[in-house]
Design a protein around this motif. Structure first.
Motif, PDB file in Angstrom:
ATOM      1  N   ILE A 100       1.110  23.982  78.193  1.00 34.99           N
ATOM      2  CA  ILE A 100       0.995  25.103  77.251  1.00 34.99           C
ATOM      3  C   ILE A 100      -0.358  25.089  76.555  1.00 34.99           C
ATOM      4  O   ILE A 100      -0.986  26.133  76.335  1.00 34.99           O
ATOM      5  N   GLY A 101      -0.828  23.889  76.236  1.00 34.28           N
ATOM      6  CA  GLY A 101      -2.115  23.764  75.567  1.00 34.28           C
ATOM      7  C   GLY A 101      -3.306  23.911  76.489  1.00 34.28           C
ATOM      8  O   GLY A 101      -4.454  23.888  76.027  1.00 34.28           O
ATOM      9  N   GLY A 102      -3.082  24.035  77.792  1.00 33.37           N
ATOM     10  CA  GLY A 102      -4.175  24.230  78.734  1.00 33.37           C
ATOM     11  C   GLY A 102      -4.841  22.964  79.208  1.00 33.37           C
ATOM     12  O   GLY A 102      -5.805  23.021  79.979  1.00 33.37           O
ATOM     13  N   ARG A 103      -4.324  21.803  78.790  1.00 37.44           N
ATOM     14  CA  ARG A 103      -4.950  20.559  79.214  1.00 37.44           C
ATOM     15  C   ARG A 103      -4.644  20.254  80.669  1.00 37.44           C
ATOM     16  O   ARG A 103      -5.459  19.657  81.385  1.00 37.44           O
ATOM     17  N   LEU A 183       2.143   6.215  82.986  1.00 37.19           N
ATOM     18  CA  LEU A 183       0.733   5.842  82.827  1.00 37.19           C
ATOM     19  C   LEU A 183      -0.174   6.878  83.473  1.00 37.19           C
ATOM     20  O   LEU A 183      -1.247   7.210  82.936  1.00 37.19           O
ATOM     21  N   ALA A 184       0.245   7.406  84.641  1.00 37.59           N
ATOM     22  CA  ALA A 184      -0.559   8.427  85.316  1.00 37.59           C
ATOM     23  C   ALA A 184      -0.663   9.692  84.470  1.00 37.59           C
ATOM     24  O   ALA A 184      -1.732  10.303  84.374  1.00 37.59           O
ATOM     25  N   LEU A 185       0.453  10.082  83.846  1.00 42.12           N
ATOM     26  CA  LEU A 185       0.408  11.252  82.972  1.00 42.12           C
ATOM     27  C   LEU A 185      -0.512  11.007  81.790  1.00 42.12           C
ATOM     28  O   LEU A 185      -1.283  11.895  81.395  1.00 42.12           O
ATOM     29  N   GLY A 186      -0.459   9.791  81.237  1.00 43.92           N
ATOM     30  CA  GLY A 186      -1.350   9.461  80.128  1.00 43.92           C
ATOM     31  C   GLY A 186      -2.805   9.586  80.520  1.00 43.92           C
ATOM     32  O   GLY A 186      -3.634  10.095  79.752  1.00 43.92           O
ATOM     33  N   TRP A 187      -3.143   9.148  81.753  1.00 42.54           N
ATOM     34  CA  TRP A 187      -4.532   9.251  82.202  1.00 42.54           C
ATOM     35  C   TRP A 187      -4.921  10.708  82.438  1.00 42.54           C
ATOM     36  O   TRP A 187      -6.053  11.117  82.138  1.00 42.54           O
ATOM     37  N   LEU A 188      -3.998  11.503  82.983  1.00 46.09           N
ATOM     38  CA  LEU A 188      -4.294  12.920  83.221  1.00 46.09           C
ATOM     39  C   LEU A 188      -4.565  13.671  81.924  1.00 46.09           C
ATOM     40  O   LEU A 188      -5.244  14.705  81.935  1.00 46.09           O
ATOM     41  N   LEU A 189      -4.046  13.160  80.825  1.00 45.03           N
ATOM     42  CA  LEU A 189      -4.271  13.817  79.538  1.00 45.03           C
ATOM     43  C   LEU A 189      -5.612  13.439  78.922  1.00 45.03           C
ATOM     44  O   LEU A 189      -6.000  14.008  77.898  1.00 45.03           O
ATOM     45  N   THR A 190      -6.316  12.488  79.551  1.00 46.04           N
ATOM     46  CA  THR A 190      -7.659  12.174  79.071  1.00 46.04           C
ATOM     47  C   THR A 190      -8.626  13.247  79.565  1.00 46.04           C
ATOM     48  O   THR A 190      -8.294  14.066  80.420  1.00 46.04           O
ATOM     49  N   ASP A 192     -11.344  12.955  81.440  1.00 52.30           N
ATOM     50  CA  ASP A 192     -11.662  12.804  82.859  1.00 52.30           C
ATOM     51  C   ASP A 192     -10.482  13.216  83.735  1.00 52.30           C
ATOM     52  O   ASP A 192     -10.653  13.896  84.759  1.00 52.30           O
ATOM     53  N   GLY A 193      -9.271  12.792  83.358  1.00 51.81           N
ATOM     54  CA  GLY A 193      -8.099  13.138  84.142  1.00 51.81           C
ATOM     55  C   GLY A 193      -7.832  14.625  84.162  1.00 51.81           C
ATOM     56  O   GLY A 193      -7.520  15.210  85.208  1.00 51.81           O
ATOM     57  N   SER A 194      -7.967  15.256  83.006  1.00 50.55           N
ATOM     58  CA  SER A 194      -7.742  16.692  82.912  1.00 50.55           C
ATOM     59  C   SER A 194      -8.759  17.454  83.764  1.00 50.55           C
ATOM     60  O   SER A 194      -8.407  18.408  84.467  1.00 50.55           O
ATOM     61  N   ALA A 195     -10.022  17.021  83.710  1.00 49.29           N
ATOM     62  CA  ALA A 195     -11.064  17.695  84.490  1.00 49.29           C
ATOM     63  C   ALA A 195     -10.791  17.565  85.992  1.00 49.29           C
ATOM     64  O   ALA A 195     -10.953  18.525  86.752  1.00 49.29           O
ATOM     65  N   LEU A 196     -10.333  16.378  86.423  1.00 46.30           N
ATOM     66  CA  LEU A 196     -10.072  16.158  87.837  1.00 46.30           C
ATOM     67  C   LEU A 196      -8.918  17.029  88.329  1.00 46.30           C
ATOM     68  O   LEU A 196      -9.021  17.672  89.381  1.00 46.30           O
ATOM     69  N   LEU A 200      -8.902  20.021  91.180  1.00 48.24           N
ATOM     70  CA  LEU A 200      -8.010  20.046  92.355  1.00 48.24           C
ATOM     71  C   LEU A 200      -7.207  21.348  92.382  1.00 48.24           C
ATOM     72  O   LEU A 200      -7.028  21.957  93.449  1.00 48.24           O
ATOM     73  N   ALA A 201      -6.739  21.787  91.225  1.00 49.17           N
ATOM     74  CA  ALA A 201      -5.980  23.028  91.160  1.00 49.17           C
ATOM     75  C   ALA A 201      -6.829  24.217  91.582  1.00 49.17           C
ATOM     76  O   ALA A 201      -6.359  25.137  92.248  1.00 49.17           O
TER      77      ALA A 201
END
Length: 207
Positions: A100-103, A183-190, A192-196, A200-201
């Protein structure tokens, strides 16, 4: 017709054993999934009642199994189940808020939903195979599906189908897949993770 007998062998790690009918030497295979009471772990010497159904590979098979008397106290699994529910709710809320927040893009929950559906089906197929004595789905396959994002579907299957919820080593590995997904979700919220994942999307989005 219901019979009464005693568990003469039980392999806790594999979740199966054999029961001998009272007053005879008739032996039947019994699987953990056949027990109506899943809060108590079977053990050698337990008295049970059961129905018998054919099993082409192992001979007679016990079904609709019930314990005759309480014997031992139930295994303390309530706290573990409550913790699992808490993790699932927390994971879902964090995922929803991030989308929802766009992250995170919508691709992430769509992927998790698809993998969860596939994992639930895999558990269902494996349970039917366990009942019929046919080819089973390897445990490694079930763990890989959970690790790939299908752990919510595995969690539902374990609760609804009452499958793969007894074997201690399987439960431990399942918890590890949930921890790794968290842990993977936590990294995706960083950042770098969000940008990656947004990159991909974008690559997967139709032109």
């Amino acid at each position: 017709m219901r019979h009464q007998g005693k568990l003469v062998s039980w392999k806790a790690e594999q979740g199966f054993g054999f029961v001998v009918q009272n007053g005879s030497d008739r032996k039947a295979f019994v699987h953990a999934s056949a027990f109506a009471d899943r809060t108590r772990r079977p053990a050698v010497g337990d008295l049970i009642t059961y129905e018998v159904e054919p099993d082409g590979r192992r001979g007679p098979r016990a079904a609709k199994v019930k314990f005759v008397r309480p014997g031992r106290a139930p295994a303390p699994r309530g706290d573990a189940e409550a913790f699992g529910n808490l993790v699932a709710v927390g994971f879902g809320l964090a995922l929803a808020a991030s989308v929802i927040g766009g992250r995170l893009p919508l691709l992430v929950p769509v992927w998790l939903a698809a993998m969860s559906a596939a994992t639930f089906v895999a558990y269902w197929v494996d349970k039917q195979a366990a009942r019929s004595g046919t080819w089973r789905t390897p445990e490694s396959t079930l763990h890989l599906l959970a690790l790939a994002g299908g752990w919510p579907g595995a969690l539902l299957a374990r609760r609804i189908l009452r499958h793969k919820s007894v074997k201690a080593s399987f439960r431990t590995m399942f918890r590890l897949t949930v921890a790794l997904n968290s842990l993977a979700l936590g990294w995706l919220l960083t950042q770098d993770g969000s940008a990656l994942v947004h990159l991909l999307a974008g690559l997967l989005r139709p032109a």
